[in-house]
Design an enzyme around this catalytic site. Structure first.
Site, mmCIF file in Angstrom:
data_model
loop_
_atom_site.group_PDB
_atom_site.id
_atom_site.type_symbol
_atom_site.label_atom_id
_atom_site.label_comp_id
_atom_site.label_asym_id
_atom_site.label_seq_id
_atom_site.Cartn_x
_atom_site.Cartn_y
_atom_site.Cartn_z
ATOM 1 N N LYS A 73 0.805 -1.234 0.000
ATOM 2 C CA LYS A 73 0.000 0.000 0.000
ATOM 3 C C LYS A 73 0.839 1.287 0.000
ATOM 4 C CE LYS A 73 -4.360 -1.460 2.064
ATOM 5 N NZ LYS A 73 -5.317 -1.260 3.141
ATOM 6 N N GLY A 132 -8.898 3.010 17.722
ATOM 7 C CA GLY A 132 -7.870 2.458 16.842
ATOM 8 C C GLY A 132 -7.077 3.560 16.171
ATOM 9 N N ASN A 156 -6.836 5.042 21.541
ATOM 10 C CA ASN A 156 -5.992 3.905 21.148
ATOM 11 C C ASN A 156 -5.159 3.397 22.306
ATOM 12 O OD1 ASN A 156 -5.317 2.200 18.854
ATOM 13 N ND2 ASN A 156 -3.225 2.949 19.114
ATOM 14 N N ARG A 157 -4.913 2.075 22.266
ATOM 15 C CA ARG A 157 -4.136 1.409 23.318
ATOM 16 C C ARG A 157 -2.678 1.878 23.307
ATOM 17 N NH1 ARG A 157 -3.746 -4.941 22.316
ATOM 18 N NH2 ARG A 157 -2.749 -4.088 20.461
ATOM 19 N N GLY A 250 -19.413 -3.834 9.238
ATOM 20 C CA GLY A 250 -18.192 -3.866 8.427
ATOM 21 C C GLY A 250 -18.428 -4.230 6.971
HETATM 22 P P1 NDP Z 1 -3.847 -2.449 12.088
HETATM 23 O O1 NDP Z 1 -3.083 -3.641 12.532
HETATM 24 O O2 NDP Z 1 -3.157 -1.383 11.281
HETATM 25 O O3 NDP Z 1 -4.446 -1.701 13.408
HETATM 26 C C1 NDP Z 1 -5.128 -2.442 14.382
HETATM 27 C C2 NDP Z 1 -5.697 -1.488 15.442
HETATM 28 O O4 NDP Z 1 -6.459 -2.269 16.372
HETATM 29 C C3 NDP Z 1 -4.635 -0.756 16.251
HETATM 30 O O5 NDP Z 1 -5.094 0.523 16.582
HETATM 31 C C4 NDP Z 1 -4.535 -1.640 17.510
HETATM 32 O O6 NDP Z 1 -4.088 -0.935 18.649
HETATM 33 C C5 NDP Z 1 -5.981 -2.022 17.703
HETATM 34 N N1 NDP Z 1 -6.134 -3.251 18.493
HETATM 35 C C6 NDP Z 1 -5.992 -4.532 18.063
HETATM 36 N N2 NDP Z 1 -6.245 -5.383 19.077
HETATM 37 C C7 NDP Z 1 -6.557 -4.627 20.168
HETATM 38 C C8 NDP Z 1 -6.914 -4.928 21.505
HETATM 39 N N3 NDP Z 1 -7.011 -6.200 21.942
HETATM 40 N N4 NDP Z 1 -7.188 -3.911 22.365
HETATM 41 C C9 NDP Z 1 -7.087 -2.625 21.945
HETATM 42 N N5 NDP Z 1 -6.744 -2.271 20.664
HETATM 43 C C10 NDP Z 1 -6.482 -3.260 19.793
HETATM 44 O O7 NDP Z 1 -5.118 -2.999 11.329
HETATM 45 P P2 NDP Z 1 -6.047 -2.230 10.272
HETATM 46 O O8 NDP Z 1 -6.308 -0.876 10.788
HETATM 47 O O9 NDP Z 1 -5.501 -2.396 8.910
HETATM 48 O O10 NDP Z 1 -7.363 -3.127 10.331
HETATM 49 C C11 NDP Z 1 -8.198 -3.143 11.484
HETATM 50 C C12 NDP Z 1 -9.442 -3.933 11.179
HETATM 51 O O11 NDP Z 1 -10.155 -3.253 10.178
HETATM 52 C C13 NDP Z 1 -9.190 -5.352 10.638
HETATM 53 O O12 NDP Z 1 -9.868 -6.248 11.494
HETATM 54 C C14 NDP Z 1 -9.821 -5.388 9.259
HETATM 55 O O13 NDP Z 1 -10.560 -6.560 9.069
HETATM 56 C C15 NDP Z 1 -10.750 -4.197 9.311
HETATM 57 N N6 NDP Z 1 -10.904 -3.535 8.008
HETATM 58 C C16 NDP Z 1 -12.156 -3.557 7.445
HETATM 59 C C17 NDP Z 1 -12.351 -2.975 6.224
HETATM 60 C C18 NDP Z 1 -13.712 -3.034 5.640
HETATM 61 O O14 NDP Z 1 -13.853 -2.675 4.456
HETATM 62 N N7 NDP Z 1 -14.728 -3.421 6.387
HETATM 63 C C19 NDP Z 1 -11.272 -2.299 5.477
HETATM 64 C C20 NDP Z 1 -10.019 -2.294 6.177
HETATM 65 C C21 NDP Z 1 -9.851 -2.927 7.396
HETATM 66 P P3 NDP Z 1 -2.521 -0.732 18.939
HETATM 67 O O15 NDP Z 1 -2.087 0.440 18.090
HETATM 68 O O16 NDP Z 1 -2.484 -0.458 20.390
HETATM 69 O O17 NDP Z 1 -1.850 -2.010 18.553
#
Ligand code: NDP
Length: 284
Positions: A73, A132, A156-157, A250
């Site tokens: 990307k 997030g 965010n965490r 979603g």
């Molecule tokens: P990233 O890995 O870039 O980011 C994940 C985020 O989730 C971070 O902010 C992370 O926090 C947070 N997170 C994950 N687990 C936890 C937890 N247990 N407690 C607190 N915070 C948590 O992923 P993406 O942003 O690329 O994707 C996120 C989701 O979005 C995916 O599940 C994907 O399926 C969905 N998505 C859906 C789309 C759609 O069209 N519906 C399009 C794109 C994505 P930290 O920074 O603290 O790690």
């Protein structure tokens, strides 16, 4: 063998389970069939060191465009001729379109979300909370700000990631942004109009997972959105419905980013209902 394994791992990261068909391909081709478009959407794995040749090859073979995902990307930008406004702000491209012989990079994830949001409310002057700070939160934050939201709170965490996204929004976009570290149960402040889960919490197989959110602060009429496509009925979606909120799941975002891609490539406005039905079949 290795190739197949890598591809399945990428789909698993996005959709939470190994899926033999690429849901985006199934959804886009359903639209092509429905609108009698003699087009194909192919799923092709490209290794990082083959990206430049793949982009050149797509042009040589007459492709009208392509989607790209992690890990391409950001890197793909080097091989493009220009960027749309939001892709430039995000520094990430997920959709490339050929315009007048030039490859232009767009980011349709956040735009797809905003199309879903606009079906329920006008984003302008809204007070928005986003959980997030990863790729999905960044795409949504930028587009919601471009659509005129007045305030965005990033929860965010990981503090560093949250602060980075907040800084981007605050400095580059016409919105007031602030950051709240997510270290306990979050209570949505009075005046919250739109609340969005843009984390991966709730993605299959962790379907029982819940956001650390005081659900009693979800109020009737508030718009609550979840990016998790699988399963679409997450705990947040269920809780919000029970509280009388207006809900975006979603699948809405996934369908609408596909709608925008097809519009970019073919000029045809596809029927989202056909695309959603195709996705629902893939996710069973
Ligand atoms: P990233 O890995 O870039 O980011 C994940 C985020 O989730 C971070 O902010 C992370 O926090 C947070 N997170 C994950 N687990 C936890 C937890 N247990 N407690 C607190 N915070 C948590 O992923 P993406 O942003 O690329 O994707 C996120 C989701 O979005 C995916 O599940 C994907 O399926 C969905 N998505 C859906 C789309 C759609 O069209 N519906 C399009 C794109 C994505 P930290 O920074 O603290 O790690």
């Amino acid at each position: 063998m290795t190739k197949e394994l890598n591809f399945k791992q990428e789909l698993t990261a996005a959709f939470g389970q190994p899926i033999s068909e690429n849901p985006t391909q199934v959804m886009v081709e359903a639209a092509y069939r429905h609108h009698e478009l003699d087009w194909r959407y192919l799923t092709i794995e490209v290794a990082p060191d083959g990206l430049e040749d793949a982009v050149k090859g797509a042009k040589a073979m007459g492709f009208q465009g392509f989607n790209c995902t992690i890990p391409h990307k950001v890197k793909v930008i080097e091989y493009l001729d220009g960027l749309g406004e939001s892709a430039s702000l995000m520094g990430a491209v997920n959709c490339v379109v050929r315009r007048d012989g030039q490859w232009i990079g767009e980011n349709t994830d956040g735009k797809g979300f905003v199309e879903s949001l606009c079906e329920l409310t006008d984003p302008s002057d809204k007070n928005v909370v986003i959980f997030g700070a990863g790729g999905a939160a960044r795409a949504i934050g930028v587009e919601v700000a471009l659509a005129g939201a007045s305030k965005i709170t990033i929860v965010n965490r990981t503090v560093k990631r949250g602060e980075e996204l907040t800084k981007l929004l605050d400095e580059k976009l016409p919105v007031e942004a602030d950051f709240v570290p997510w270290d306990g149960v979050y209570a949505a402040p009075d005046g919250t109009d739109v609340l969005i889960n843009a984390t991966s919490i709730g993605l299959f197989p962790d379907v029982d997972a819940r956001l650390a959110l005081d659900v009693d602060t979800l109020r009737e009429g508030m718009v609550v959105a979840d990016v998790i496509p699988n399963p679409p009925a997450t705990n947040l979606v269920r809780d919000a419905r029970a509280k009388g909120c207006k809900v975006i799941d979603g699948l809405g975002m996934l369908v609408n980013q596909g709608v925008i891609g097809i519009r970019h490539w073919t000029g045809v406005d596809p029927d989202p209902a056909v695309m959603r039905a195709a996705l629902e079949e893939v996710f069973g």
